[in-house]
Design an enzyme around this catalytic site. Structure first.
Site, PDB file in Angstrom:
ATOM      1  N   GLU A   1       3.836   0.319  -2.322  1.00  0.00           N
ATOM      2  CA  GLU A   1       2.969  -0.673  -1.671  1.00  0.00           C
ATOM      3  C   GLU A   1       2.559  -0.195  -0.271  1.00  0.00           C
ATOM      4  O   GLU A   1       3.393   0.266   0.526  1.00  0.00           O
ATOM      5  CB  GLU A   1       3.681  -2.037  -1.557  1.00  0.00           C
ATOM      6  CG  GLU A   1       2.801  -3.056  -0.826  1.00  0.00           C
ATOM      7  CD  GLU A   1       3.222  -4.514  -0.989  1.00  0.00           C
ATOM      8  OE1 GLU A   1       4.230  -4.797  -1.661  1.00  0.00           O
ATOM      9  OE2 GLU A   1       2.497  -5.366  -0.432  1.00  0.00           O
TER      10      GLU A   1
ATOM     11  N   ASP B   1      11.153 -10.149  -9.975  1.00  0.00           N
ATOM     12  CA  ASP B   1      11.529  -9.678  -8.644  1.00  0.00           C
ATOM     13  C   ASP B   1      12.898 -10.215  -8.273  1.00  0.00           C
ATOM     14  O   ASP B   1      13.205 -11.377  -8.549  1.00  0.00           O
ATOM     15  CB  ASP B   1      10.524 -10.244  -7.621  1.00  0.00           C
ATOM     16  CG  ASP B   1       9.742  -9.159  -6.915  1.00  0.00           C
ATOM     17  OD1 ASP B   1      10.152  -7.981  -6.959  1.00  0.00           O
ATOM     18  OD2 ASP B   1       8.707  -9.498  -6.318  1.00  0.00           O
TER      19      ASP B   1
ATOM     20  N   ASP C   1       7.980 -12.122  -6.083  1.00  0.00           N
ATOM     21  CA  ASP C   1       8.374 -13.123  -5.085  1.00  0.00           C
ATOM     22  C   ASP C   1       7.181 -13.517  -4.214  1.00  0.00           C
ATOM     23  O   ASP C   1       7.291 -14.397  -3.361  1.00  0.00           O
ATOM     24  CB  ASP C   1       9.587 -12.672  -4.256  1.00  0.00           C
ATOM     25  CG  ASP C   1       9.353 -11.387  -3.486  1.00  0.00           C
ATOM     26  OD1 ASP C   1       8.249 -10.819  -3.593  1.00  0.00           O
ATOM     27  OD2 ASP C   1      10.276 -10.951  -2.777  1.00  0.00           O
ATOM     28  N   SER C   2       6.018 -12.908  -4.474  1.00  0.00           N
ATOM     29  CA  SER C   2       4.762 -13.375  -3.867  1.00  0.00           C
ATOM     30  C   SER C   2       4.518 -14.841  -4.251  1.00  0.00           C
ATOM     31  O   SER C   2       3.709 -15.512  -3.617  1.00  0.00           O
ATOM     32  CB  SER C   2       3.584 -12.510  -4.334  1.00  0.00           C
ATOM     33  OG  SER C   2       3.557 -12.410  -5.735  1.00  0.00           O
TER      34      SER C   2
ATOM     35  N   LYS D   1      12.816  -5.824 -10.306  1.00  0.00           N
ATOM     36  CA  LYS D   1      12.253  -4.998  -9.223  1.00  0.00           C
ATOM     37  C   LYS D   1      12.998  -5.329  -7.934  1.00  0.00           C
ATOM     38  O   LYS D   1      13.221  -6.497  -7.637  1.00  0.00           O
ATOM     39  CB  LYS D   1      10.750  -5.270  -9.076  1.00  0.00           C
ATOM     40  CG  LYS D   1      10.118  -4.543  -7.894  1.00  0.00           C
ATOM     41  CD  LYS D   1       8.607  -4.591  -7.935  1.00  0.00           C
ATOM     42  CE  LYS D   1       7.990  -5.842  -7.391  1.00  0.00           C
ATOM     43  NZ  LYS D   1       8.280  -6.130  -5.965  1.00  0.00           N
TER      44      LYS D   1
ATOM     45  N   GLU E   1      13.257  -4.274  -3.666  1.00  0.00           N
ATOM     46  CA  GLU E   1      12.652  -3.591  -2.525  1.00  0.00           C
ATOM     47  C   GLU E   1      13.726  -2.811  -1.777  1.00  0.00           C
ATOM     48  O   GLU E   1      14.797  -3.347  -1.501  1.00  0.00           O
ATOM     49  CB  GLU E   1      12.025  -4.613  -1.565  1.00  0.00           C
ATOM     50  CG  GLU E   1      10.823  -5.319  -2.139  1.00  0.00           C
ATOM     51  CD  GLU E   1      10.190  -6.301  -1.158  1.00  0.00           C
ATOM     52  OE1 GLU E   1      10.461  -6.244   0.059  1.00  0.00           O
ATOM     53  OE2 GLU E   1       9.403  -7.147  -1.630  1.00  0.00           O
TER      54      GLU E   1
HETATM   55  O1  KIV Z   1       5.896 -10.020  -5.207  1.00  0.00           O
HETATM   56  C1  KIV Z   1       4.912  -9.405  -5.649  1.00  0.00           C
HETATM   57  O2  KIV Z   1       3.977  -9.983  -6.214  1.00  0.00           O
HETATM   58  C2  KIV Z   1       4.878  -7.962  -5.465  1.00  0.00           C
HETATM   59  C3  KIV Z   1       3.529  -7.335  -5.592  1.00  0.00           C
HETATM   60  C4  KIV Z   1       2.808  -7.477  -4.297  1.00  0.00           C
HETATM   61  C5  KIV Z   1       3.630  -5.955  -6.030  1.00  0.00           C
HETATM   62  O3  KIV Z   1       5.858  -7.363  -5.181  1.00  0.00           O
END
Ligand code: KIV
Length: 269
Positions: free
Chosen positions: A183, A85, A46-47, A114, A116
């Site tokens: 992280e 994500d 989600d970056s 993934k 969080e």
């Molecule tokens: O969203 C992302 O790119 C991430 C990385 C910073 C690990 O979670």
């Protein structure tokens, strides 16, 4: 010859055998490049909210955005495992998590997801994994918690933080996560977490004692000359390379040096 696909069991069994490499990818072109270069895991992070959409943080990213970019990435990948994500607020309950993670796999072509969170997502991780959706749990600095944390802070600096991280790591492993993404955790505590679980840890800004590493591809390539955090190693200076290439193109168009005869077509006689 088709390359052998990296699977969850390959990743899970890598621990103590070889280090894992993970990079973010948001489109088919970069996905193809990192895949051909031998990266094990492509993360549609989600970056993308920040590096692709130009947002302040990851909060505005929608499930549809991740589905769209995962589809693009999946078209460029032959070998790497594809992780998507789950964006902010797409897994408030087990039902939401199951439906939304399911869409990432069914529509996006992701092979795992993934999430969080710590103890509060343990039940969600259990539900997803027992429904056949492999999960990486992301602990430590969690960018989706920016408003609750009041900024991006390094974790594992005191005993309370260390205790909490070790507890979360154990709980998430027990809940079925096949890997932990660490992280912004001090290298000592990231090392202790890595030693305390059987599943591989993948670190970003968490030092060398993790079982693997991940970086945002734009950071590794040096795309933004104003963003150089301590934990990033810039392996290229694409900001300079791209700026110079574009300036030269502009100059050559203005001076009439581009296109040359060899860049154009003629009537065949
Ligand atoms: O969203 C992302 O790119 C991430 C990385 C910073 C690990 O979670």
């Amino acid at each position: 010859m088709k390359l052998k696909k990296i699977t969850v069991s390959h990743i899970a069994s890598s621990k103590k055998r070889h280090k894992l490499t993970m990079l973010t990818a948001y489109d088919a072109a970069i996905a193809k490049l990192i895949d051909e270069a031998g990266v094990d895991i492509a993360l549609v992070g989600d970056s993308l909210g920040m590096v692709i959409q130009g947002q302040e943080n990851t909060i505005p990213v929608k499930l549809e955005d991740i589905i769209y970019h995962t589809k693009c990435v999946a078209r460029g990948i032959e070998r790497a495992h594809i992780v998507a994500d789950m964006p902010f607020s797409t897994y408030p309950t087990k039902t939401h998590a199951l439906l939304n993670a399911g869409r990432l796999l069914k529509e996006g072509g992701a092979e795992s997801v993934k999430l969080e969170g710590g103890e509060e997502i343990a039940d969600i991780v259990k539900t997803l994994t027992s429904s056949g959706i492999p999960v990486i749990a992301h602990i430590g600095l969690k960018p989706q918690f920016i408003h609750r944390m009041g900024g991006y802070k390094i974790h594992g600096k005191d005993e309370d933080s260390e205790r909490l991280l070790l507890k979360e790591a154990k709980l998430l492993e027990k809940a079925g996560a096949y890997s932990l993404l660490l992280e912004g955790i001090t290298r000592e505590v990231a090392g202790k977490i890595t030693d305390s679980v059987m599943i591989p840890t993948i670190g970003i800004g968490s030092g060398p004692f993790c079982d693997g590493q991940v970086l945002v591809i734009n950071d590794l390539l040096g795309m933004d000359k104003n963003f150089k955090p301590k934990f990033v190693k810039q392996y290229a200076d694409l900001h300079l390379t791209i700026t110079n290439a574009v300036k030269t193109y502009c100059e050559e168009v203005k001076t009439g040096n581009f296109p040359a005869m060899e860049n154009s077509f003629t009537i065949e006689k």
